[in-house]
Design a protein around this motif. Sequence first.
Motif, short mmCIF file in Angstrom:
data_model
loop_
_atom_site.label_atom_id
_atom_site.label_comp_id
_atom_site.label_asym_id
_atom_site.label_seq_id
_atom_site.Cartn_x
_atom_site.Cartn_y
_atom_site.Cartn_z
N PRO A 17 43.29 20.01 -2.74
CA PRO A 17 41.83 19.78 -2.78
C PRO A 17 41.05 20.98 -3.29
O PRO A 17 40.05 20.82 -3.98
CB PRO A 17 41.50 19.45 -1.32
CG PRO A 17 42.76 18.82 -0.81
CD PRO A 17 43.88 19.60 -1.48
N ASP A 21 38.50 20.95 -6.36
CA ASP A 21 37.12 21.43 -6.22
C ASP A 21 36.73 22.31 -7.41
O ASP A 21 35.62 22.19 -7.94
CB ASP A 21 36.94 22.24 -4.93
CG ASP A 21 36.92 21.39 -3.68
OD1 ASP A 21 36.63 20.18 -3.78
OD2 ASP A 21 37.19 21.95 -2.61
N PHE A 63 45.37 11.22 -4.06
CA PHE A 63 44.12 11.41 -3.34
C PHE A 63 43.57 10.06 -2.91
O PHE A 63 43.70 9.07 -3.61
CB PHE A 63 43.08 12.13 -4.22
CG PHE A 63 43.33 13.59 -4.38
CD1 PHE A 63 42.69 14.51 -3.57
CD2 PHE A 63 44.21 14.06 -5.35
CE1 PHE A 63 42.92 15.87 -3.72
CE2 PHE A 63 44.44 15.42 -5.51
CZ PHE A 63 43.80 16.32 -4.69
N SER A 67 38.21 10.45 -0.92
CA SER A 67 38.19 11.78 -1.56
C SER A 67 37.66 11.69 -2.98
O SER A 67 36.88 12.53 -3.42
CB SER A 67 39.60 12.38 -1.60
OG SER A 67 40.05 12.67 -0.31
#
Length: 77
Positions: A17, A21, A63, A67
């Motif tokens: 993650p 990001d 994912f 998400s």
Amino acid sequence: MNTKVKKDKIVVNFLTPTHVDVIWQALWSYREDCIPEGYDLGYDEEWSGITTAMAWIMEDLGFSEVSIKKYTNGKDL
């Protein structure tokens, strides 16, 4: 690196993650600085293509839909 078989193919999960990001932050900066929303229909179509491709990549990496929506401002793709 996490490797698994999904739909008769090997998927290598190397993105966390945190990595995602960073990628989304760069994409949102591109959106704001280079292809602003509502300015030109072509820009909005380009952004739609970018977010759709990223959603497919994230889905292939395992994912969750929740998400993915987090990064696409809750839009269904």
